[in-house]
Scaffold this motif. Structure first.
Motif, PDB file in Angstrom:
ATOM      1  N   TRP A   1       0.923  -1.115   0.038  1.00 24.91           N
ATOM      2  CA  TRP A   1      -0.046   0.014  -0.080  1.00 24.91           C
ATOM      3  C   TRP A   1       0.617   1.318   0.022  1.00 24.91           C
ATOM      4  CZ3 TRP A   1      -5.256   0.467   0.055  1.00 24.91           C
ATOM      5  CH2 TRP A   1      -6.068  -1.174   0.289  1.00 24.91           C
ATOM      6  N   SER A   2       0.167   2.325  -0.168  1.00 19.68           N
ATOM      7  CA  SER A   2       0.809   3.279  -0.482  1.00 19.68           C
ATOM      8  C   SER A   2       0.177   4.416   1.111  1.00 19.68           C
ATOM      9  CB  SER A   2       0.752   4.838  -1.857  1.00 19.68           C
ATOM     10  OG  SER A   2       0.793   5.401  -1.369  1.00 19.68           O
ATOM     11  N   VAL A   3       0.860   4.395   2.213  1.00 20.20           N
ATOM     12  CA  VAL A   3       0.619   4.858   3.656  1.00 20.20           C
ATOM     13  C   VAL A   3       0.577   6.607   3.513  1.00 20.20           C
ATOM     14  CG1 VAL A   3       0.776   4.397   5.676  1.00 20.20           C
ATOM     15  CG2 VAL A   3       0.540   2.430   3.533  1.00 20.20           C
ATOM     16  N   THR A   4      -0.443   6.630   3.651  1.00 23.37           N
ATOM     17  CA  THR A   4      -0.288   8.442   4.582  1.00 23.37           C
ATOM     18  C   THR A   4      -1.067   8.424   5.733  1.00 23.37           C
ATOM     19  OG1 THR A   4      -0.342   9.522   2.342  1.00 23.37           O
ATOM     20  CG2 THR A   4      -0.563  10.907   4.083  1.00 23.37           C
ATOM     21  N   GLY A   5       0.201   9.139   7.062  1.00 23.06           N
ATOM     22  CA  GLY A   5      -0.245   8.961   7.839  1.00 23.06           C
ATOM     23  C   GLY A   5      -0.856  10.653   8.757  1.00 23.06           C
TER      24      GLY A   5
ATOM     25  N   LEU B   1      -6.903  17.282   2.782  1.00 21.83           N
ATOM     26  CA  LEU B   1      -6.018  16.019   2.445  1.00 21.83           C
ATOM     27  C   LEU B   1      -6.770  15.048   1.998  1.00 21.83           C
ATOM     28  CD1 LEU B   1      -3.417  15.173   3.451  1.00 21.83           C
ATOM     29  CD2 LEU B   1      -4.133  14.595   5.268  1.00 21.83           C
ATOM     30  N   VAL B   2      -8.060  14.382   2.276  1.00 22.19           N
ATOM     31  CA  VAL B   2      -8.189  13.418   1.450  1.00 22.19           C
ATOM     32  C   VAL B   2      -8.707  13.660  -0.118  1.00 22.19           C
ATOM     33  CG1 VAL B   2     -10.385  12.176   1.653  1.00 22.19           C
ATOM     34  CG2 VAL B   2      -9.338  12.026   3.945  1.00 22.19           C
ATOM     35  N   LEU B   3      -9.296  14.773  -0.331  1.00 22.34           N
ATOM     36  CA  LEU B   3      -9.362  15.296  -1.778  1.00 22.34           C
ATOM     37  C   LEU B   3      -8.230  15.234  -2.599  1.00 22.34           C
ATOM     38  CD1 LEU B   3     -13.324  17.777  -1.114  1.00 22.34           C
ATOM     39  CD2 LEU B   3     -12.222  14.931  -2.207  1.00 22.34           C
ATOM     40  N   LYS B   4      -6.945  15.842  -1.895  1.00 23.77           N
ATOM     41  CA  LYS B   4      -6.231  16.203  -2.580  1.00 23.77           C
ATOM     42  C   LYS B   4      -5.477  14.478  -2.705  1.00 23.77           C
ATOM     43  CE  LYS B   4      -1.384  18.008  -1.952  1.00 23.77           C
ATOM     44  NZ  LYS B   4       0.263  19.043  -1.100  1.00 23.77           N
ATOM     45  N   LEU B   5      -6.148  13.409  -2.002  1.00 23.59           N
ATOM     46  CA  LEU B   5      -4.714  12.597  -1.618  1.00 23.59           C
ATOM     47  C   LEU B   5      -5.568  11.685  -3.052  1.00 23.59           C
ATOM     48  CD1 LEU B   5      -2.877  11.695   1.073  1.00 23.59           C
ATOM     49  CD2 LEU B   5      -2.232  13.338  -0.701  1.00 23.59           C
ATOM     50  N   ARG B   6      -7.165  11.518  -2.164  1.00 24.95           N
ATOM     51  CA  ARG B   6      -7.801  10.378  -3.029  1.00 24.95           C
ATOM     52  C   ARG B   6      -7.251   9.385  -2.753  1.00 24.95           C
ATOM     53  NH1 ARG B   6     -12.249  12.532  -4.914  1.00 24.95           N
ATOM     54  NH2 ARG B   6     -12.421  14.910  -5.826  1.00 24.95           N
ATOM     55  N   PRO B   7      -7.098   8.822  -2.056  1.00 22.30           N
ATOM     56  CA  PRO B   7      -7.141   7.556  -0.969  1.00 22.30           C
ATOM     57  C   PRO B   7      -7.872   6.453  -1.809  1.00 22.30           C
ATOM     58  CG  PRO B   7      -7.942   8.435   0.105  1.00 22.30           C
ATOM     59  CD  PRO B   7      -7.914   9.795  -0.463  1.00 22.30           C
ATOM     60  N   ASP B   8      -7.897   5.172  -1.757  1.00 19.21           N
ATOM     61  CA  ASP B   8      -8.623   3.877  -2.003  1.00 19.21           C
ATOM     62  C   ASP B   8      -9.142   3.385  -0.616  1.00 19.21           C
ATOM     63  OD1 ASP B   8      -7.966   3.138  -4.849  1.00 19.21           O
ATOM     64  OD2 ASP B   8      -6.413   3.519  -3.626  1.00 19.21           O
ATOM     65  N   ARG B   9      -8.528   3.668   0.189  1.00 20.59           N
ATOM     66  CA  ARG B   9      -8.697   3.139   1.308  1.00 20.59           C
ATOM     67  C   ARG B   9      -8.534   4.321   2.619  1.00 20.59           C
ATOM     68  NH1 ARG B   9     -10.437  -0.193  -1.607  1.00 20.59           N
ATOM     69  NH2 ARG B   9     -10.392  -2.514  -1.490  1.00 20.59           N
TER      70      ARG B   9
ATOM     71  N   VAL C   1     -14.104  12.730   9.827  1.00 19.48           N
ATOM     72  CA  VAL C   1     -13.802  11.371   9.067  1.00 19.48           C
ATOM     73  C   VAL C   1     -15.249  10.907   7.931  1.00 19.48           C
ATOM     74  CG1 VAL C   1     -13.386   9.109   9.083  1.00 19.48           C
ATOM     75  CG2 VAL C   1     -12.200  10.859  10.688  1.00 19.48           C
ATOM     76  N   LEU C   2     -16.140  10.466   8.753  1.00 19.26           N
ATOM     77  CA  LEU C   2     -17.324  10.486   8.084  1.00 19.26           C
ATOM     78  C   LEU C   2     -17.499  11.649   7.284  1.00 19.26           C
ATOM     79  CD1 LEU C   2     -19.572   8.969  10.981  1.00 19.26           C
ATOM     80  CD2 LEU C   2     -18.472   7.631   9.193  1.00 19.26           C
ATOM     81  N   GLU C   3     -17.293  12.740   7.032  1.00 16.79           N
ATOM     82  CA  GLU C   3     -16.852  13.850   6.325  1.00 16.79           C
ATOM     83  C   GLU C   3     -16.371  13.825   4.795  1.00 16.79           C
ATOM     84  OE1 GLU C   3     -19.748  16.416   6.090  1.00 16.79           O
ATOM     85  OE2 GLU C   3     -20.393  14.364   5.900  1.00 16.79           O
ATOM     86  N   ALA C   4     -15.657  13.575   5.385  1.00 19.01           N
ATOM     87  CA  ALA C   4     -13.847  12.866   4.281  1.00 19.01           C
ATOM     88  C   ALA C   4     -14.903  12.173   3.371  1.00 19.01           C
ATOM     89  CB  ALA C   4     -12.731  13.069   4.863  1.00 19.01           C
TER      90      ALA C   4
ATOM     91  N   GLY D   1     -15.429   6.900  -4.814  1.00 21.61           N
ATOM     92  CA  GLY D   1     -13.617   6.435  -5.075  1.00 21.61           C
ATOM     93  C   GLY D   1     -13.363   5.939  -3.630  1.00 21.61           C
ATOM     94  N   LEU D   2     -14.025   5.614  -2.639  1.00 21.78           N
ATOM     95  CA  LEU D   2     -14.197   5.309  -1.272  1.00 21.78           C
ATOM     96  C   LEU D   2     -14.231   3.327  -1.697  1.00 21.78           C
ATOM     97  CD1 LEU D   2     -12.616   5.813   1.095  1.00 21.78           C
ATOM     98  CD2 LEU D   2     -14.150   5.489   1.974  1.00 21.78           C
ATOM     99  N   GLY D   3     -13.186   3.283  -1.656  1.00 26.02           N
ATOM    100  CA  GLY D   3     -13.347   2.088  -1.227  1.00 26.02           C
ATOM    101  C   GLY D   3     -13.675   1.252   0.119  1.00 26.02           C
ATOM    102  N   HIS D   4     -13.523   1.338   0.798  1.00 24.09           N
ATOM    103  CA  HIS D   4     -13.774   0.850   2.206  1.00 24.09           C
ATOM    104  C   HIS D   4     -13.204   2.368   3.278  1.00 24.09           C
ATOM    105  CE1 HIS D   4     -13.463  -3.322   4.570  1.00 24.09           C
ATOM    106  NE2 HIS D   4     -14.703  -2.338   4.777  1.00 24.09           N
ATOM    107  N   LEU D   5     -13.939   1.782   4.020  1.00 19.28           N
ATOM    108  CA  LEU D   5     -13.656   3.264   5.348  1.00 19.28           C
ATOM    109  C   LEU D   5     -13.615   1.953   6.874  1.00 19.28           C
ATOM    110  CD1 LEU D   5     -13.701   5.233   7.661  1.00 19.28           C
ATOM    111  CD2 LEU D   5     -15.430   5.516   7.239  1.00 19.28           C
ATOM    112  N   VAL D   6     -12.481   1.407   7.387  1.00 24.32           N
ATOM    113  CA  VAL D   6     -12.586   0.887   8.060  1.00 24.32           C
ATOM    114  C   VAL D   6     -12.056   1.255   9.877  1.00 24.32           C
ATOM    115  CG1 VAL D   6     -10.999  -1.264   9.437  1.00 24.32           C
ATOM    116  CG2 VAL D   6     -12.007  -0.992   7.246  1.00 24.32           C
ATOM    117  N   TYR D   7     -12.503   1.648  10.670  1.00 23.98           N
ATOM    118  CA  TYR D   7     -12.996   2.003  12.023  1.00 23.98           C
ATOM    119  C   TYR D   7     -12.649   1.539  13.146  1.00 23.98           C
ATOM    120  CZ  TYR D   7     -17.175   1.352  12.928  1.00 23.98           C
ATOM    121  OH  TYR D   7     -18.930   1.422  13.056  1.00 23.98           O
ATOM    122  N   ALA D   8     -12.498   1.783  14.127  1.00 22.41           N
ATOM    123  CA  ALA D   8     -11.672   1.197  15.324  1.00 22.41           C
ATOM    124  C   ALA D   8     -12.596   1.699  16.448  1.00 22.41           C
ATOM    125  CB  ALA D   8     -10.366   1.498  15.848  1.00 22.41           C
TER     126      ALA D   8
END
Length: 329
Positions: free
Chosen positions: A26-30, A72-80, A111-114, A121-128
């Motif tokens: 994965w390409s990871v942004t923290g 940040l999310v709209l700039k990077l447009r992550p898959d997850r 996070v939900l709004e992002a 474009g979002l394939g999966h939101l996984v949350y704790a």
């Protein structure tokens, strides 16, 4: 290369998750806000290790800053999105309740709004989430159990996060999975957790506070087992408008006295135990039924408490030595 944003990346589970995700390609942004709930130096140390070992730069960002997170999310447009950031701890909420509102309610909503902004474009939101949502009850705990009586503000906010997610899944079609973690422990862990505090007390020759004389049983879950589950779940792409919840636990509750014995054995020192009454907010048992997880992902946590504590102790003694040398220098 698929991309993922990990919130709470400099936290305990976030750190280990980032390392595994990079290893999986994965390409990871923290992102992390490096707050002072416990020593920020440990969080900075994790972030530095992620940068040095894997080239992951952990951005200093508070998830409750909804505009910054969405940008940040709209700039990077992550898959997850893997959302692990939260204000943790049960007793801290007695004196700092608004920290939980800030991170666990407003932060979760951000996070939900992002995620909503990414649309299809979002394939999966996984949350704790947390095993604390179950409150006081007999085990084993099943995801279908009613969770209407939280024993702490922390538990209430984590249950609120699940309900908020359910509404966004229903309204906006998000594909989401919530994970109820059961007493996660291991190297690079959180100093506010019992096993870490106990190790410190044992090494410093202080009295080790054992509430309810250690009769409470916990479903201790080693961090590598948790990360294996995270890796499998993040790789999945469930249908839109799907919201699932899984227990992530060892399914083998052990009394706290067993934790103390394992630490004594691994550290090579005896504990000076101070027996204390039960604390408000604590429950007597946590016990995960993981049959749903096993059915969906063919995995069940396998690391035994004694083996996991031995691995933690190896890391802890090295970390403690480095810390002492740093202070001396």
């Amino acid at each position: 290369m698929a991309s993922i944003i990990v919130t709470g990346a400099a936290g305990f589970i976030g750190f280990h998750a980032c390392r595994r995700l990079v290893a999986d390609g994965w390409s990871v942004t923290g992102v992390d806000c490096f707050n002072a709930y416990y020593d920020p130096a440990l969080k900075r140390g994790r972030a530095e290790a992620l940068q040095a070992e894997f080239g992951i730069a952990v951005r200093d960002l508070d998830i409750a800053d909804d505009a910054a997170l969405k940008a940040l999310v709209l700039k990077l447009r992550p898959d997850r999105i893997l959302h692990l950031a939260a204000q943790a701890g049960v007793r801290y909420g007695f004196d700092h309740p608004f920290e939980y509102e800030h991170s666990n309610l407003k932060g979760h909503l951000s996070v939900l709004e992002a995620a909503r902004a990414l649309g299809d474009g979002l394939g999966h939101l996984v949350y704790a989430s947390s095993s604390s949502v179950y409150g006081e009850r007999e085990g084993p705990f099943k995801e279908s159990d009613p969770v209407d009586h939280p024993a702490s503000l922390y538990a209430a906010t984590k249950r609120a996060g699940e309900m908020m997610t359910e509404s966004y899944v229903s309204l906006f079609g998000l594909p989401a999975t919530g994970l109820r973690f059961f007493t996660v422990y291991g190297p690079w862990g959180r100093p506010d957790m019992a096993y870490f505090k106990f190790a410190e007390a044992i090494m410093e020759g202080r009295k080790l506070p054992l509430f309810d004389s250690g009769r409470g049983r916990r479903d201790f879950t080693y961090v590598d087992d948790v990360v294996e589950c995270l890796a499998r779940i993040c790789a999945d792409a469930p249908a839109r408008k799907s919201h699932r919840i899984f227990n992530i636990g060892g399914s083998n509750p052990r009394p706290t006295t067993d934790l103390v014995k394992a630490l004594e054995s691994s550290l090579g020192r005896s504990a000076q135990i101070e027996h204390l009454p039960p604390q408000p907010g604590d429950v007597s048992l946590t016990y995960a039924d993981t049959s749903a997880l096993e059915t969906a992902y063919a995995y069940k946590p396998v690391v035994k408490l004694e083996d996991g504590i031995a691995r933690f102790a190896d890391w802890y003694l090295g970390w403690r030595g480095e810390k002492a040398r740093s202070l001396a220098g």
